[in-house]
Design an enzyme around this catalytic site. Structure first.
Site, PDB file in Angstrom:
ATOM      1  N   SER A   1       0.973  35.734   7.228  1.00  0.00           N
ATOM      2  CA  SER A   1       0.051  36.073   8.306  1.00  0.00           C
ATOM      3  C   SER A   1      -1.128  36.889   7.787  1.00  0.00           C
ATOM      4  CB  SER A   1       0.800  36.791   9.425  1.00  0.00           C
ATOM      5  OG  SER A   1      -0.011  36.933  10.564  1.00  0.00           O
TER       6      SER A   1
ATOM      7  N   ASP B   1       2.883  28.048  16.224  1.00  0.00           N
ATOM      8  CA  ASP B   1       2.575  29.469  16.077  1.00  0.00           C
ATOM      9  C   ASP B   1       1.654  29.928  17.211  1.00  0.00           C
ATOM     10  OD1 ASP B   1       1.654  32.023  15.289  1.00  0.00           O
ATOM     11  OD2 ASP B   1       1.735  31.497  13.171  1.00  0.00           O
TER      12      ASP B   1
ATOM     13  N   HIS C   1       5.588  31.871  14.738  1.00  0.00           N
ATOM     14  CA  HIS C   1       5.012  32.855  13.802  1.00  0.00           C
ATOM     15  C   HIS C   1       6.156  33.491  13.019  1.00  0.00           C
ATOM     16  CE1 HIS C   1       1.600  35.167  12.434  1.00  0.00           C
ATOM     17  NE2 HIS C   1       2.280  36.287  12.575  1.00  0.00           N
TER      18      HIS C   1
END
Length: 196
Positions: free
Chosen positions: A119, A140, A174
């Site tokens: 990320s 995500d 995510h």
């Protein structure tokens, strides 16, 4: 924008099982620490590779109502045209370079060091022949797949496009998944083979 000038704890390290001839430096995402990723990487480790998972310093993050949390740099917004914390990004890159320099001093050549992250964590180099594996979940909700696609196109314009691999994972949000971790292991093993 506060930049990245606060101190952070020492990195989580997974030592090589034998003499370290390569290293992976892996940066976590916003609000996380290096510990979680060190545990994930321990599951795919190669015996000649040292894994270093630094912890970002705690700082106020504009995107999260200035709440203090581990962050490599300030995040102002999530749209492609959001202002960026250039000073903080530069400081984070300098901190990563210091980690790389330390491993070179420890005897690991710079071409035997892989930089990775999740990320907020990835920070790209300027070597045009660098190999890149970029992974993204197609579900995500925090960093939409469109951003991953934009990033990979930008990377292909900066480095040799043949060296950029973009993998997407069906249903992954995510987070990470076993298939992604196996792809990461394969990438590490291909680019950092044993030298003994």
């Amino acid at each position: 924008m506060c930049g990245n000038n606060m101190s952070a704890p020492l990195p989580a390290i997974i030592p090589a099982a034998r003499k370290a001839t390569a290293a992976v430096i892996f940066l976590h995402g916003l609000g996380d620490t290096g510990h979680g990723w060190s545990e994930a990487l321990a599951g795919i480790k190669s015996p000649h590779v040292k894994y270093i998972c630094p912890h970002a310093p705690a700082m106020p993050v504009s995107l999260n109502m200035n709440m203090t949390m581990p962050s490599w740099f300030d995040i102002i917004g999530l749209s492609p045209d959001s202002q960026e914390d250039e000073a903080g990004i530069k400081q984070a890159a300098e901190n990563v370079k210091a980690l790389i320099d330390q491993e070179v001093k420890n005897g690991i050549p710079s071409n035997r060091i892989i930089l990775g992250g999740f990320s907020q964590g990835p920070i790209s180099g300027v070597n045009k022949e660098i190999a890149v594996l970029q992974c993204h979940g197609d579900c995500d909700p925090l960093v939409p797949l469109m951003f991953g696609s934009l990033t990979v196109e930008k990377l292909k314009s900066m480095i040799n496009p043949a060296n950029v691999t973009f993998r997407t994972y069906s249903g992954m949000m995510h987070s990470s998944c076993i298939e992604e971790m196996m792809d990461i292991k394969q990438f590490i093993d291909k680019h950092l083979p044993p030298v003994d």
